[in-house]
Design an enzyme around this catalytic site. Structure first.
Site, PDB file in Angstrom:
ATOM      1  CE  LYS A  87      31.270 -20.631  -8.501  1.00  0.00           C
ATOM      2  NZ  LYS A  87      31.268 -19.256  -7.994  1.00  0.00           N
TER       3      LYS A  87
HETATM    4  C1  E4P Z   1      28.292 -18.606  -6.681  1.00  0.00           C
HETATM    5  O1  E4P Z   1      29.249 -19.209  -6.257  1.00  0.00           O
HETATM    6  C2  E4P Z   1      28.327 -17.256  -7.260  1.00  0.00           C
HETATM    7  O2  E4P Z   1      29.601 -16.704  -7.042  1.00  0.00           O
HETATM    8  C3  E4P Z   1      27.380 -16.292  -6.652  1.00  0.00           C
HETATM    9  O3  E4P Z   1      26.745 -16.776  -5.498  1.00  0.00           O
HETATM   10  C4  E4P Z   1      26.550 -15.534  -7.610  1.00  0.00           C
HETATM   11  O4  E4P Z   1      25.722 -14.650  -6.905  1.00  0.00           O
HETATM   12  P1  E4P Z   1      25.009 -13.385  -7.569  1.00  0.00           P
HETATM   13  O5  E4P Z   1      23.716 -13.835  -8.144  1.00  0.00           O
HETATM   14  O6  E4P Z   1      24.826 -12.451  -6.419  1.00  0.00           O
HETATM   15  O7  E4P Z   1      25.951 -12.844  -8.625  1.00  0.00           O
END
Ligand code: E4P
Length: 217
Positions: A87
């Protein structure tokens, strides 16, 4: 549409996996920190534990924001398990890193995407997944689902193979709308997935059937 669970909590991952509908997992530094994981060795061990629970892609995010650092981390993470997806944040060095990793045959997830332009760049770089953060866009007073619609449309027009991974899911309705809009994957907290189960008429119906079933014994 694939279902990923967006957590580093092993119990929640096990619970989601036990439903038999889980296709993968996404994590991020905040989710890992929330589990109290500290130190490189423990972080790497935790990713392996996740990979041992779920038979599907597991996104592990690099902490570095420079190209060399990201590639160094990516090499360590990739060696952990074949299901690891790297990622990478949507920044200039991130795009370079995605292109580099894609050319090496390593799966990537371009994270922190908030615009169609960013999604086009991620696809051009060959990202396996692009993660538009719809909940955070909603939080800013703009409809995040419109971005999913826009990206799905652009990718379809141009035949980009990057999968749209709707992220930052806040509720069950987000999942349903993403399905309607043609997102390839939704990554959400377990609570939003479990919310799909619920309907009051189902509960009422079950109560009645259970009651009537007793009359027959
Ligand atoms: C994406 O892969 C992130 O881990 C995640 O969806 C972030 O979400 P949040 O806005 O709830 O932190």
């Amino acid at each position: 549409m694939k279902f990923f669970v967006d957590t580093a909590n092993l119990d929640q991952i096990r619970e989601a996996n036990a439903l038999g509908i889980l296709d993968g997992v996404t994590t991020n530094p905040s989710l890992m920190a929330k589990e109290g994981i500290k130190g490189t060795e423990n972080i790497l061990k935790h990713y392996v534990e996740i990979c041992n629970i779920v038979d599907g892609p597991v996104s592990a995010e690099v902490f570095s924001t420079d190209f060399d650092g990201m590639i160094r981390e990516a090499n360590v993470l990739t060696a952990l398990h074949p299901n690891i997806v790297i990622k990478v944040p949507m920044i200039k060095d991130g795009i370079k890193a995605i292109r580099y990793l894609t050319d090496k045959g390593i799966a990537t997830n371009c994270t922190l995407v908030f615009s169609a332009g960013q999604a086009i760049l991620a696809a051009k770089a060959g990202a396996t997944y692009v993660s538009p953060f719809i909940g955070r866009i909603d939080d800013s007073g703009v409809d995040g689902l419109q971005l999913i619609d826009q990206i799905v449309n652009i990718y379809n027009i141009h035949g980009f193979e990057t999968q749209v991974l709707a992220a930052s899911i806040r509720n069950t309705l987000h999942i349903i709308r993403c399905a309607e809009l043609g997102a390839d994957v939704v990554t959400s907290p377990l609570s939003s997935i479990l919310g799909l189960l619920y309907h009051p008429l189902t509960d009422l119906g079950i109560a009645k059937f259970v009651e009537d079933a007793k009359k027959m014994v």
